[in-house]
Structure formats: structure tokens, C-alpha cells
Design an enzyme around this catalytic site. Structure first.
Site, short mmCIF file in Angstrom:
data_model
loop_
_atom_site.label_atom_id
_atom_site.label_comp_id
_atom_site.label_asym_id
_atom_site.label_seq_id
_atom_site.Cartn_x
_atom_site.Cartn_y
_atom_site.Cartn_z
N SER A 97 -9.29 1.82 3.03
CA SER A 97 -8.74 2.55 2.23
C SER A 97 -7.58 1.68 1.60
CB SER A 97 -7.78 3.44 3.29
OG SER A 97 -7.03 2.88 3.87
N SER A 100 -9.91 -0.61 7.33
CA SER A 100 -9.23 -0.32 5.95
C SER A 100 -8.78 -1.52 5.37
CB SER A 100 -8.19 0.55 6.16
OG SER A 100 -8.77 2.02 6.13
N LYS A 107 0.91 -1.00 0.00
CA LYS A 107 -0.01 0.01 -0.05
C LYS A 107 1.05 1.19 0.29
CE LYS A 107 -3.80 1.66 2.92
NZ LYS A 107 -4.87 1.42 4.05
#
Lengths: 483, 476
Positions: free
Chosen positions: A141, A165, A66
Site C-alpha cells: 500500500s 506494504s 505516507k
């Protein structure tokens, strides 16, 4: 080849059926293949170099990261314009731990800007599309990590989890999302969002792969005072399907359909499907009981989360001034330069959250909002710990159905669904280990179930998930919708 | 008219430590910018603070010395404001639960004892420093994250003398505990000075004015005196309403204070507890261990010097004023020197030399305690005279040699037989009439020539200085 599990890939590498070089090439190619359709990546690292294969399970295995993690010499944007040119000179501890084991980072994935948001739509490089249905959200996210793992680009990708997330996108993308106990993996090098809630997590297609990846990242870190020594915990080696006698609970207020006035068909099917999963648990020898959690506490979850994360985020992101790093703002005084950088750099969503964060921290508001939020957080955690005296874990459906549409007009999420949409935040309040695994399909879209357990008893949580995964048929599934 | 002034101080002091308070960058002074910087000091994304335990120990030690109440847990808080010298956008400090509160300490103000009340003392980090140029400013992160102790007094001092006596006392404690050198030249101290005035018989405080960032003891004294004068003048003129609750700064050039901001512009720092530092239990064992290791402080050493070594109060004060001088003195004693002798040498000769230039410090002073002790012993053993001792001292500094080497080089060991030297001098005078005439006509080097002749005849055993003196006496 790249779509296999870590264990299978390792075997093939050892038996020279493939090489790390081929795996890395294949992984990079599949990243490129899905980039146009899903927009999962900020950076695909074409020059990623293969790694020597050793006895280490992770050696030679490609993975995604990420873009909220600091990666040496590789652009790390947090999917924010405030960092759109930032190339760090150090690796996050979890990334360097994986590299030390020989794993190969091949991509940096898109997130909701700086981890804030749960739709996968607010990153500075644009919206992420769900590989099962490109018109749907991945949730966020950790949007790009979830999409790329679901599409089979590599066996696992790093995510970060402050509210849900990792665990919610996992459900929407039909994969596994595991948030270990707070502090098990060092947060050093993960861009801070809400420090007391932030947790490094992993997205994978099986519980085994999640266990292997977290084993490779975890450990006490002198750079993170909240990390703790877990050297006596071996997740992968401890995996066992012996879960007979385990006691699970689910929250009745949230899971019983009669508590909802106008549930959608999808939601009804989702809760029905959850009931099926409970039966599977029972068939494995576990007991599952519905409990009343307390409506007041449940209603407090989201506002509590909002206040705490707003406050901590507004503070943590005060370093984004464009002074020492990031694009320099325009202006003739430091104040103007900082203002310009932040005004142009942040999306409207983030600005709204900062306003909330600043508001609740103001002297005259602290008591009423921030300190009360900390108190209700403690009450919620106390309630969980009370339940954990009797039960080994909490089980519950993730979200109120499958992935939502990217076009918000097509979505209909009534307010009464807030609790079920936001419930996973409890895992962050208490730092509890929490894992989402796929538990079925609704209208050809995957849905997930979550298991949350006692602090530092990650093995227990993983084993329940492992056994349940085995009793279902969704392990290692790859999204079909990708071109 | 004279009013009663009320003064409170916030005294910031940079601590000594190997590394900074929350990062592992070196905590050091460098003339070169940005030498001691780690990722956290520039707040790169993802960096986290790690508390320096030595600094925590030192902070607790100071809180103890100030007789403060020490909390059960060590905790830190964030104080927020945007400024280029604050890379994280907040300073890590202690706001809700400082390491020490409600302390008190007795000081001596020109011979009178006074108790100063301590509101709190807390551990925090310094900001970066800004170097301003004509049209640009540079940020130097060397100072970012340097450990600071901030000591806040109650408004309990009534004159600049009291304030300065308190600061001198605190400085001495910092030096004796090795918490800080309090070196003004390196910018290690800063104070915020709060001053108000009131009628002698009034029961309520007047309006408080804060003067920020005053960075030397001299400037602090001037600030207090200037503010008292400024506020008194306004009160005298019936314009006391013009004294407002505000923040001012000391301006070195004009020697005045200048308005910075009023109370209405006060910043809300939005304090909250630093979530990255788990609260840390201050155990009874730790407290005990710290207390056990508090070194002897200046006033305790002073008592000892007076009572055990029979030094005068004046001399004792001179010696303990600086810990390093006091340490130097104690080392001489440990090496066997007589306390009074050592004291005399140090208070006159050693300090005399150090005072000659700002560059001279006891750390770089050539004559070590062992050399001074050797010199004292030579005199005590009557190997050289007291006057010769002073010469040896001077030669040592000039030639960077030990006392024995100097004595040997200049053959200073006294020839007891004065008659012999006398006759040798007479001999040389009678053999060198021309040289004497030349000398009297201005050829001064002739004197050295004749000294050389005497030395030759004495086979180097005569004291050249006394020979020179004797010669001068005889030919004048």
C-alpha cells in the site's frame, strides 16, 4: 542535487555546497514534477520550512510521509474518503522523532485506502503509476512513497507494512524497502490497520539511507506499549560488509521453477535472476541452502493473513464513524449518520474485508476461523524460529516478477503463484526484520529480493542486504520513465 | 403467592486514579463538559492504549479481597458495538481472562451471615456520556476511558435485602481500599440487575430478566422488588410465558421497568484480545506486595472498636459505615482523645451537623479532628463545662474559630466563685429597674444590655451565657 544519498547531502550541507532551503525547494519541485504522471501525493507541503543543519545526518534533509501517519496541521487522509478533511493536531511519534533531528517533511503520499490493498489503486485521490512504466502498478500500500523515492524526490519516505506494504512496492519500484522488527519504531500516530502486524517502515534508494532513517525514528515510546528499547542498537554505525560465514536459506517449494506448471517467461526470468543473486551471496562467503518449509504451512500463509487482518481491521477502523472527526454523515439518528458515513466513505474492497473480519469474529465462527488463524500463525512463526536456529536469514524473490499492469486484463497471475506473492506476510506474523533490495531488471523493469531475519537482529539483516547491494549495481538508481 | 426470587448482580464502579485507565487524561469529575480529554479518548486515528498500572494493582487487590482466582497474565479484550458514546467502536474490557474469577465473600444480612459467590471481576473503561437536549445531543468525553471495575455475582441472592447488604458491603470495601468513593451523585456506580422467580420447591431457575443501568442503591432495591412483583403477578395469573428473557431498564419517573430488547436482538460483541496491550505477567512478588498493603477493612475496624475501645456494636457500626468518618475518629484517638468521648461527639454532634445539608461533608467540615480533640481536652481538664462544650462547638462552626479562641472570645473559662456572680447580677438588677420594665414591655435588647453590665463588673470573667440565664431567672 536532491537525488544524492543522505551522506552526500549531509556533506554538501556541511560544506555549504547547498542549503536546506534549496534542498527543500528542489524536493518540493520534483514532487510537483512527477505528480501529474504518477499521482504519488495527497498533499505536497509547499510551505515546508527548511531546518538548521547540525551534525545530525538527517538535519535539513527532505522526506516524504505516507498519508497513513498523523501529521500535525497537515491533512492526513489515510487515502480514504472517511478522513478526507482530517487535519490532526499531533504528530506520529516516528514523524516527530525525524522532525526533532531536523529532517523536513515535504509531502504526504498516496496509499491503498487505509493501507489495505497491494496495488496502489484504491486511494481516494486515484491510482498511483509506477515511475519506471506509467502503465504499471507500484504495488502497495505504500504506493506514493515508493514511486516518489524511485523518482528521486527525496532520499527516503515513510511507509507502513502490515503484509508487505513497504517491501513489495520497493521491489516494483527498484528501491529499498525496510520493515524493522515489530515495535522497534513506535506505531503511535500511524493509523491502525492490523495492530498485531502493523510496522512502520521506510523506502529509500540504499541500505545506508534506510538505516539512517530508521535510526532517526526508532525508540521506546510511552505511547506505544508494544515498542521496546533499542537504544543499544545503532543501525547506521553497525553497517558492515563482513558477512562471510552467514547462513541463508530459501524456500524450495516456492523458488524452484519445476514446482510451477505453466510459469510465464517473466516469472522464469525472475527465478533465474534470483539464482544469480544466490551466487552473489555465495561469492560473498555466505552459504545459501534450499529448504522444504512445508507445503501446508505455506498454503496457510495467505488465508491466515486474510483472517487476522480482516478481523483486526474491522475493529481498528470502527473509530471511523464521522462522529468525532471526518466528514459527518447524513441522517436523523446516530445509527443512520454512522451508516451513511461508512457507506459513502469506504471503497468496495474495504467493505468486503470488513465483512470477512466481522464474519470470522462472530461467536459461532471465532473458533473455526479467527482462533485457527492465530494458531496457524503461531505454527508458521514456530517453523521460522526453528529455521533461524540454524540459519541467519531467509532469502527469497519478491513477487512473481516485475510490476504488474494497472490494467488488470493484461495481468496473468495464476493461483499457484499465491504463495510467492504473499510470502512476505510471514515477516509480519513473527515481527521479523525484513528488507527488500533491487536485484536486477526484467524487460527493463526492476525486480527485488528480500532478506528476513531473527527478531531484534536487524543489524544482521541490514548487513546481509548491505553486502549484497554492494555486490550488485542497483544502489541509488532512479526511475527513468518519469517525464 | 410467594415465589423464590433469584438475583444476580453486575456492579460497575468507577475507580479513583490520577489518570484514565488507558490514556493520560485526568480521571476527574467536572461539571464542564470535555475538560479531561486526550486524543485516545476521542479515538483519533493512530492513538494507542497504555495501561494504567495503578488501576491494575487496585483491580488485583479487589480480586484478592473477594477471594478470586487471579490469572497468570493480565490481558484485555475488545468488545465491539457502534454507538456515539463509544468513540473507538469498541470498549477495552476483560472477557476471556478477567483479573478475578470464582470468588466468594461473606456478608452480614440483618445479623445473619451469608456467602456471596463471585463469578468474576474485571477491569474496563467507561464510555463517554451523552447529554440529551430537545433536538440535539452532546457528547461529553470526560467519562470516556474512566476506569471501571465490573463485579459479576452468581445468581445467589434471594431478596432485595440480601442484594443491598451485598452492595453495601462491596461499597464499604471500595471506600476502605480507596478504590472508589462510590458516589452516586457523580454517577460512579451502575448496576445491571438480573431477576428471576421460581416455585419454592423447583430445582430449575425461572426465566431471567436483566434490568440495565440502574444507578443508585435505592433504585436497585426498587428494581428488584418491582421485578419480583411483576413476574409473580404474571405467574399467579398463569401468564408466566409472558416473562421472557429480555433486557429492561428502570424508569425513575414511573418506578417501573421498561422493555429495551429481547434476547433475539442480543448483540454479538465479537470479542477478541486487544493486540495493542502486550500480556502482562502477574508475578508472585506483585501479588505479595499487593496483599501486604490491603488496608484494614470496615468489619475489621468494627471488631477493633468493640474489643479495644469498648464501644457498642451500634456505635461501632455508625463509625465504620463511612471510611472517612472512621478515619476522622481514629485521628482523634491518635491525638489523645478518649475513644468513648470522641465517639459520642462524632456520632451525635458531628454527624448531626453533616446530616443537616447535602452540601456538608466530612471533607469540608470546619472542625478538624485536632479541633475536636482540643475541645474534648478542655472539657476533660474542666476548663469548660460539658454544656459549654456544646456551645463552643456551635460557636466554632458559626465563627470559624478554634475551641480555645472561642473560649477566650466569650471568656468562657468559668469563674468558680458563684457567689460573686450572683451578687454582681443582683447589683445590676437593682441599678436598672427601668431597663427591666422596658424589657418586660418587649424591649428584648435590654437583656443584652444588662448582661453587658454584669460582664463589665466581672471584668469579662463571667460566663455571659450563665449570666444571661441567671438574669432571666431572676427577673421573670
Amino acid at each position: 542535487m536532491i537525488r544524492k544519498s543522505i551522506e552526500e547531502l549531509h556533506k554538501d550541507l556541511i560544506n555549504k555546497k547547498t542549503t536546506s532551503e534549496d534542498l527543500v525547494k528542489e524536493s518540493i519541485k520534483s514532487c510537483h514534477d512527477i505528480q501529474d504522471s504518477t499521482n504519488s501525493f495527497v498533499t505536497i507541503i509547499d510551505e515546508a520550512e527548511c531546518c538548521e543543519v547540525t551534525d545530525e545526518l538527517l538535519s535539513g534533509i527532505p522526506f516524504g510521509v505516507k498519508d497513513i501517519f498523523s501529521t500535525k496541521d497537515v491533512l492526513s487522509t489515510g487515502s480514504s474518503n472517511t478522513l478526507n478533511n482530517y487535519v490532526p493536531f499531533f504528530d506520529a511519534t516516528c514523524v516527530s522523532n525525524l522532525k526533532k533531528r531536523g529532517a523536513v517533511m515535504v509531502a504526504k503520499t498516496v496509499l491503498d485506502e487505509l493501507g489495505m490493498g497491494g496495488t496502489g489503486t484504491t486511494g481516494h485521490t486515484g491510482v498511483v503509476h509506477n515511475p519506471w512504466d506509467l502503465e504499471r502498478q507500484t504495488a502497495g500500500s505504500s504506493a506514493g512513497s515508493a514511486a516518489s523515492v524511485a523518482a528521486g524526490c527525496y532520499p527516503f519516505a515513510l511507509g507502513s507494512d502490515t503484509g508487505d506494504s513497504v517491501r513489495k512496492p520497493a521491489a516494483y519500484c527498484g528501491i529499498v524497502g525496510y520493515k524493522p522488527t515489530y515495535g522497534m519504531i513506535s506505531r503511535y500516530g500511524m493509523f491502525q490497520f492490523a495492530s498485531s502486524l502493523d510496522t512502520v517502515g521506510v523506502l529509500s534508494r540504499s541500505v545506508v539511507d534506510a538505516a539512517i532513517a530508521v535510526d532517526g525514528m526508532k525508540g521506546i515510546d510511552p505511547n506505544d506499549m508494544t515498542s521496546w528499547d533499542s537504544s543499544n542498537i545503532h543501525l547506521y554505525e553497525s553497517l558492515s560488509k563482513k558477512v562471510k560465514g552467514k547462513k541463508l536459506f530459501y524456500i524450495k517449494e516456492m523458488c524452484d521453477i519445476e514446482n510451477y506448471k505453466n510459469p510465464s517467461d517473466e516469472f522464469k526470468m525472475h527465478l533465474e535472476n534470483f539464482k544469480e543473486t544466490i551466487k552473489k551471496c555465495e561469492s560473498l562467503g555466505m552459504s545459501v541452502e534450499g529448504i522444504n518449509f512445508g507445503k501446508e504451512l505455506l498454503d496457510a500463509v495467505y488465508p491466515t493473513y486474510m483472517v487476522i487482518y480482516g478481523a483486526e481491521a474491522s475493529s481498528n477502523m470502527a473509530n471511523l464513524t464521522g462522529i468525532s472527526f471526518g466528514p459527518r454523515g447524513k441522517g436523523s439518528t446516530p445509527e443512520e449518520i454512522i451508516k451513511d458515513h461508512r457507506t459513502r466513505g469506504f471503497s468496495p474492497l474495504i467493505k468486503r474485508r470488513f465483512v470477512i473480519g466481522s464474519f470470522v469474529l462472530q461467536k459461532e465462527n471465532q473458533e473455526k476461523f479467527f482462533l485457527n488463524a492465530k494458531r496457524s500463525r503461531r505454527l508458521i512463526v514456530n517453523r521460522m524460529n526453528e529455521l533461524f536456529k540454524e540459519y541467519d536469514a531467509m532469502i527469497g524473490p519478491v513477487s512473481s516478477g516485475p510490476a504488474k499492469y494497472l490494467d488488470e486484463k493484461k495481468n496473468n497471475t495464476p493461483k499457484e503463484n499465491t504463495v510467492i506473492e504473499e510470502i512476505l506476510q510471514i515477516g509480519n506474523f513473527g515481527g521479523f526484520p525484513s528488507i527488500t533490495i533491487p536485484n536486477g531488471f526484467i524487460n527493463n523493469l526492476p525486480v527485488g529480493v528480500n532478506i528476513t531475519g531473527r527478531v531484534r537482529e536487524d543489524v544482521d539483516v541490514l548487513n546481509i542486504a548491505y553486502a549484497l547491494e554492494d555486490a550488485m549495481d542497483y544502489r541509488n538508481q532512479i526511475a527513468g520513465g518519469v517525464k | 403467592m410467594a415465589y423464590k426470587a433469584v438475583i444476580g448482580l453486575e456492579f460497575h464502579c468507577e475507580m479513583k486514579s490520577h489518570t484514565k485507565v488507558f490514556s493520560n487524561a485526568i480521571n476527574g469529575y467536572s461539571k464542564l463538559s470535555n475538560q479531561y480529554v486526550r486524543p485516545l479518548d476521542m479515538a483519533f486515528p493512530g492513538t494507542l492504549p497504555v495501561v494504567n498500572k495503578t488501576c491494575v494493582r487496585k483491580a488485583i487487590e479487589m480480586a484478592m479481597i473477594l477471594n478470586c482466582k487471579i490469572p497468570e497474565y493480565m490481558e484485555f479484550d475488545r468488545k465491539h458495538y457502534f454507538y456515539p458514546d463509544l468513540p473507538k467502536g469498541y470498549q477495552i474490557t476483560q472477557f476471556f481472562n478477567p483479573v478475578g474469577v470464582n470468588g466468594r465473600i461473606e456478608i452480614d444480612v440483618n445479623g445473619t451471615k451469608k456467602e456471596i459467590l463471585i463469578h468474576d471481576i474485571h477491569l474496563e473503561e467507561d464510555a463517554a456520556s451523552l447529554d440529551h437536549y430537545y433536538d440535539t445531543s452532546n457528547i461529553d468525553y470526560n467519562r470516556a476511558g474512566v476506569p471501571l471495575l465490573e463485579l459479576v455475582t452468581e445468581p445467589c441472592m434471594y431478596s432485595s435485602d440480601e442484594a443491598l447488604a451485598f452492595l453495601e458491603h462491596v461499597k464499604s470495601i471500595y471506600q476502605y481500599t480507596d478504590i472508589s468513593d462510590c458516589d452516586t451523585k457523580k454517577g460512579e456506580i451502575r448496576a445491571d440487575v438480573n431477576v428471576s422467580i421460581m416455585d419454592e420447591d423447583a430445582s430449575e431457575f425461572g426465566t431471567k430478566v436483566e434490568v440495565k443501568n440502574v444507578n443508585s442503591f435505592d433504585a436497585i432495591r426498587q428494581t428488584i422488588e418491582y421485578e419480583i412483583k411483576r413476574q409473580s403477578k404474571l405467574k399467579d395469573e398463569g401468564r408466566y410465558d409472558e416473562v421472557i428473557q429480555e433486557t429492561r431498564r428502570w424508569d425513575e419517573e414511573s418506578c417501573t421497568t421498561i422493555h429495551m430488547r429481547s434476547k433475539a436482538d442480543a448483540i454479538d460483541y465479537k470479542y477478541f484480545t486487544e493486540p495493542n496491550i502486550p500480556k502482562y505477567k502477574i508475578t508472585k512478588e506483585l501479588l505479595l506486595d499487593i496483599r501486604k498493603n490491603i488496608p484494614m477493612l470496615s468489619h475489621e475496624r468494627r471488631e477493633k472498636y468493640i474489643n479495644e475501645y469498648n464501644l457498642s456494636l451500634y456505635d461501632a457500626n455508625v463509625l465504620v459505615k463511612s471510611k472517612k468518618i472512621s478515619d476522622y475518629f481514629e485521628e482523634c484517638i491518635a491525638l489523645g482523645s478518649d475513644a468513648k468521648e470522641a465517639c459520642n461527639w462524632i456520632t451525635t454532634r458531628v454527624l448531626g451537623e453533616l446530616n443537616k445539608s447535602e452540601e456538608n461533608t466530612i471533607d469540608n467540615f470546619f472542625i478538624t479532628p485536632s479541633m475536636l480533640s482540643e475541645l474534648i481536652k478542655l472539657i476533660k481538664d474542666k476548663k469548660i463545662t460539658n454544656n459549654q462544650g456544646k456551645e463552643v462547638f456551635a460557636y466554632m462552626l458559626e465563627e470559624k474559630l478554634s475551641p480555645k479562641e472561642i473560649v477566650k472570645k466569650y471568656s468562657m473559662e468559668v469563674i468558680e466563685d458563684n457567689d460573686l456572680i450572683n451578687s454582681l447580677v443582683d447589683e445590676v438588677i437593682s441599678e436598672n429597674e427601668k431597663a427591666i420594665t422596658d424589657y418586660k414591655n418587649g424591649r428584648t435588647n435590654m437583656l443584652d444590655y444588662m448582661v453587658g453590665q454584669v460582664m463589665k463588673k466581672s471584668k469579662g470573667k463571667a460566663n455571659p451565657v450563665s449570666v444571661k440565664n441567671l438574669l432571666l431567672e431572676k427577673i421573670k
